[in-house]
Write an enzyme that holds these catalytic residues in place. Structure first.
Site, mmCIF file in Angstrom:
data_model
loop_
_atom_site.group_PDB
_atom_site.id
_atom_site.type_symbol
_atom_site.label_atom_id
_atom_site.label_comp_id
_atom_site.label_asym_id
_atom_site.label_seq_id
_atom_site.Cartn_x
_atom_site.Cartn_y
_atom_site.Cartn_z
ATOM 1 N N SER A 260 0.838 -1.196 0.000
ATOM 2 C CA SER A 260 0.000 0.000 0.000
ATOM 3 C C SER A 260 0.871 1.243 0.000
ATOM 4 O O SER A 260 1.941 1.263 0.597
ATOM 5 C CB SER A 260 -0.924 0.002 1.225
ATOM 6 O OG SER A 260 -0.238 0.529 2.339
ATOM 7 N N LYS A 261 0.371 2.264 -0.700
ATOM 8 C CA LYS A 261 1.149 3.502 -0.811
ATOM 9 C C LYS A 261 1.316 4.156 0.556
ATOM 10 O O LYS A 261 2.270 4.873 0.794
ATOM 11 C CB LYS A 261 0.446 4.460 -1.771
ATOM 12 C CG LYS A 261 0.646 4.054 -3.221
ATOM 13 C CD LYS A 261 0.123 5.106 -4.150
ATOM 14 C CE LYS A 261 -1.067 4.567 -4.903
ATOM 15 N NZ LYS A 261 -1.660 5.425 -5.871
ATOM 16 N N ARG A 262 0.366 3.896 1.419
ATOM 17 C CA ARG A 262 0.402 4.512 2.737
ATOM 18 C C ARG A 262 1.488 3.875 3.606
ATOM 19 O O ARG A 262 2.287 4.539 4.235
ATOM 20 C CB ARG A 262 -0.974 4.360 3.400
ATOM 21 C CG ARG A 262 -1.261 5.294 4.547
ATOM 22 C CD ARG A 262 -2.719 5.185 4.958
ATOM 23 N NE ARG A 262 -3.205 3.804 4.950
ATOM 24 C CZ ARG A 262 -2.997 2.932 5.922
ATOM 25 N NH1 ARG A 262 -2.314 3.279 6.995
ATOM 26 N NH2 ARG A 262 -3.473 1.705 5.843
#
Ligand code: GLU
Length: 508
Positions: A260-262
Site C-alpha cells: 500500500s502507498k500509505r
C-alpha cells in the site's frame, strides 16, 4: 500461442495511466508486460493518458509518467508526446468520440439516462446496506422518458448514463494470465458510463479507445478484474470484438500483505528513483517476477539467469506462464541486486549517476581528485546511489564523532592512545622518507605495529582506533586505500586530532 497476434492484426499494447501524480510499482509490472509483448511480436506499444476524471488531475503528472518510463529504458511508439496514427492520445481530447458512442448506446437501448439525484442514490445505498443487500441501482429510470421520471421523487436535471447489464446468466472470459474467470450477472448492476458532468468514465472511454486504437491486448492491474463483465458489455453493445485481456499479478510485501502507498513508500516508482536504485535493477527484479529467462551458460535449462534486461524479458515473456498468484517484492533482495548493478557500472558511469545525489546533498563542488580516488572504494560497498553523499562525506571534511568510538574492544584509553601515537609516528616516518604514499607501503608501515604493540590488527584498523581517527566512523572502505586517497596531511591531522580528543576526554 495464447499471447500471439490475432490473425492479420499486429500486436498493439498500451499503458493507460491516469495522471494522478504517481506511478505505482504495480503499474510498472503491467507496463513491462505490455511493452515486452509488443516487442516480442514486433508490434507497437503506446501510451494513452486517461484524464477524464478532472477531480484527480495533477499538474506535472503526465511528465512524471514519461520520466519514469524513460528512466526505466522503456520506449513507446505512440503517445501524447510523440503522436501517432491513432491520436489524440489524451482522453480529454477525444470527448467528441465518446459522445458519438454514448448516443449509439442510448439509441440502441443498451444504455439509458439516469436522472436520480445523488441524495436518492445515497439513500438507496444506505437502505440496501441496512438490509445487508449488495449495492445495486434499482433501475427506476430504465425505460422512462425525462417527463415520466420528473414526475417521481429524487429527480435531478443533471443526468448520468447507465449501461444496461444482463440480469441473469453467467459471464465467462479467458484472462490471458489467469485463465477462465466467471461472474454471475445477478451480482452486477447497471454501471454509470457517463457522469453528470458529461465526462465518460473508464468503462466507456478506455474500451472505446482500445477499440479505436487497435489494442490487441489489454494488460492492466488486477483491480479491474471484477469490472470485466461491464467492459465486455460495452464491446458487445457497440458491436466490437473485445481484445485479449490480462490482469497483471498483484504485488505483495514480504509478509504477503498487499503493498500500500500509505504503508510502503516504495509502492511508488519515484521512491526508487530518489533512493538511488538503478533502472537496470528494477527492470531485472520485476522481470524476474514475470518471465523465466534461462541461463545460456548453464546446461540445466531450469536454472534462471541472474542478471538480464528488457531484451531478455521480451524474448522470454509468455503470458500463460506468469501465473495468477501475487508476486512478492523483497526489498533487501532488490537492494542486493541493485548493489550488483552498481558494482558493474564503469567508473565513469558510476560517477555520472552519483553526481546528482552529491549535488542534492550540497556536495557538488567537492575536490574532484579526492572524489576520483574515493568513488571506486565506495562503488564496491553501497547498495543505493543515494548512500553516496553519506559514505563519501568524510573524504572531504573532518567530521565530529564520539571519542569513545576510538577505543576498540579489549583496549582502554591508555592503550588506545599508545596505539594511535605509534600509528601517528609511523605515518610521519612514511610521509617523510618512505617509498611513496600509496596503499601498499602504508600497509607495510602500519601492519607490523599490531604485533609490536601487542594488539590485534582488528583493534588497530577495525572498528576503532586508526579507522575511527581517520574516517570518523567505525565502518568504511579498506583503510589503507582510504588513507591513500585522503593524503598524508589529512591523515596526520586527523590522527593528531584523535589523540587530542582522547587525551582531553576526562570521562573515558
Ligand atoms: N487508467 C486506468 C488506471 O490507471 C487504466 C487501466 C488500464 O490499463 O486499462 O488504472
Amino acid at each position: 500461442m495464447a499471447d500471439g497476434a490475432r490473425a492479420g492484426s499486429p500486436v498493439r499494447t498500451r499503458f493507460a495511466p491516469s495522471p494522478t501524480g504517481e506511478v505505482h510499482i504495480g503499474n510498472v509490472v503491467a507496463v513491462l508486460i505490455s511493452a515486452s509483448l509488443a516487442k516480442r511480436h514486433g508490434g507497437q506499444f503506446f501510451i494513452r493518458i486517461e484524464d477524464t476524471d478532472r477531480a484527480r488531475f495533477t499538474e506535472g503528472a503526465e511528465q512524471l509518467i514519461y520520466d519514469s518510463l524513460h528512466w526505466l529504458g522503456i520506449e513507446w511508439d505512440e503517445g501524447p508526446d510523440n503522436g501517432g496514427p491513432h491520436g489524440p492520445y489524451r482522453q480529454s481530447e477525444r470527448l467528441d468520440r465518446y459522445k458519438v458512442y454514448t448516443q449509439q448506446l442510448l439509441d440502441s437501448g443498451r444504455a439509458y439516462k439516469c436522472w436520480c439525484s445523488p441524495e436518492r442514490l445515497d439513500q438507496m445505498r444506505r437502505d440496501q446496506q441496512a438490509q445487508k443487500l449488495a449495492p445495486r441501482y434499482d433501475r427506476l429510470c430504465y425505460g422512462k422518458t425525462e417527463d415520466q421520471r420528473r414526475a417521481l421523487p429524487g429527480y435531478t436535471e443533471r443526468y448520468t448514463v447507465r449501461l444496461v447489464m444482463p440480469t441473469t446468466g453467467t459471464f465467462t472470459f479467458t484472462d490471458a494470465i489467469r485463465g477462465e474467470i466467471s461472474f454471475e450477472y445477478a451480482t452486477q448492476q447497471d454501471p454509470i458510463v457517463v457522469r453528470a458532468d458529461g465526462f465518460p468514465v473508464y468503462h466507456l472511454a478506455a474500451m472505446a479507445d482500445d477499440h479505436d486504437m487497435g489494442t490487441t491486448h489489454i494488460v492492466r492491474g488486477e483491480e479491474w478484474i471484477s469490472t470485466t463483465p461491464v467492459h465486455h458489455q460495452v464491446f458487445d453493445a457497440l458491436g466490437w470484438t473485445p481484445p485479449i485481456i490480462a490482469h497483471s499479478p498483484l504485488l505483495l510485501n514480504v509478509d504477503k500483505g498487499k503493498i500500500s502507498k500509505r504503508k510502503h513508500p516504495w509502492a511508488k516508482m519515484q521512491w526508487f528513483m530518489e533512493e538511488g536504485f538503478l533502472p537496470e535493477a528494477i527492470v531485472n527484479y520485476l522481470g524476474n517476477l514475470i518471465a523465466f529467462v534461462p541461463d545460456p551458460g548453464n546446461p540445466d535449462p531450469s536454472i534462471a539467469r541472474e542478471l538480464f534486461g528488457l531484451e531478455e524479458i521480451a524474448a522470454h515473456l509468455d503470458l500463460s506462464k506468469i501465473g495468477p498468484s501475487g508476486k512478492i517484492i523483497d526489498l533487501p533482495r532488490l537492494e542486493w541486486l541493485n548493489g550488483q548493478y552498481i558494482r558493474r557500472l564503469p567508473l565513469d558511469e558510476f560517477r555520472r549517476r552519483v553526481l546528482p545525489y552529491m549535488a542534492a546533498a550540497g556536495m557538488a563542488d567537492v575536490d574532484q581528485d579526492t572524489l576520483a580516488g574515493a568513488l571506486p572504494l565506495e562503488q564496491e560497498r553501497i547498495k543505493r546511489l543515494s548512500e553516496a553523499p553519506q559514505v563519501l562525506s568524510f573524504f572531504f571534511q573532518d567530521e565530529e564523532y564520539d571519542p569513545k568510538l576510538l577505543i576498540p574492544k579489549g583496549l582502554d584509553k591508555q592503550r588506545t592512545l599508545e596505539v594511535l601515537e605509534a600509528a601517528r609516528q609511523a605515518i610521519e616516518d612514511l610521509a617523510k622518507e618512505g617509498p611513496g604514499w600509496t596503499a601498499a607501503p602504508i600497509k607495510e608501515q602500519l601492519w607490523p605495529l599490531a604485533e609490536a604493540l601487542g594488539v590485534k590488527t582488528g583493534q588497530l584498523f577495525g572498528a576503532g582506533a586508526v579507522r575511527v581517527a581517520v574516517t570518523s566512523r567505525i565502518v568504511g572502505p579498506p583503510i589503507f586505500e582510504t588513507m591513500e586517497v585522503l593524503g598524508p596531511d589529512t591523515v596526520r591531522r586527523r590522527l593528531d586530532a584523535a589523540i587530542e580528543k582522547l587525551r582531553g576526554h576526562e570521562s573515558i
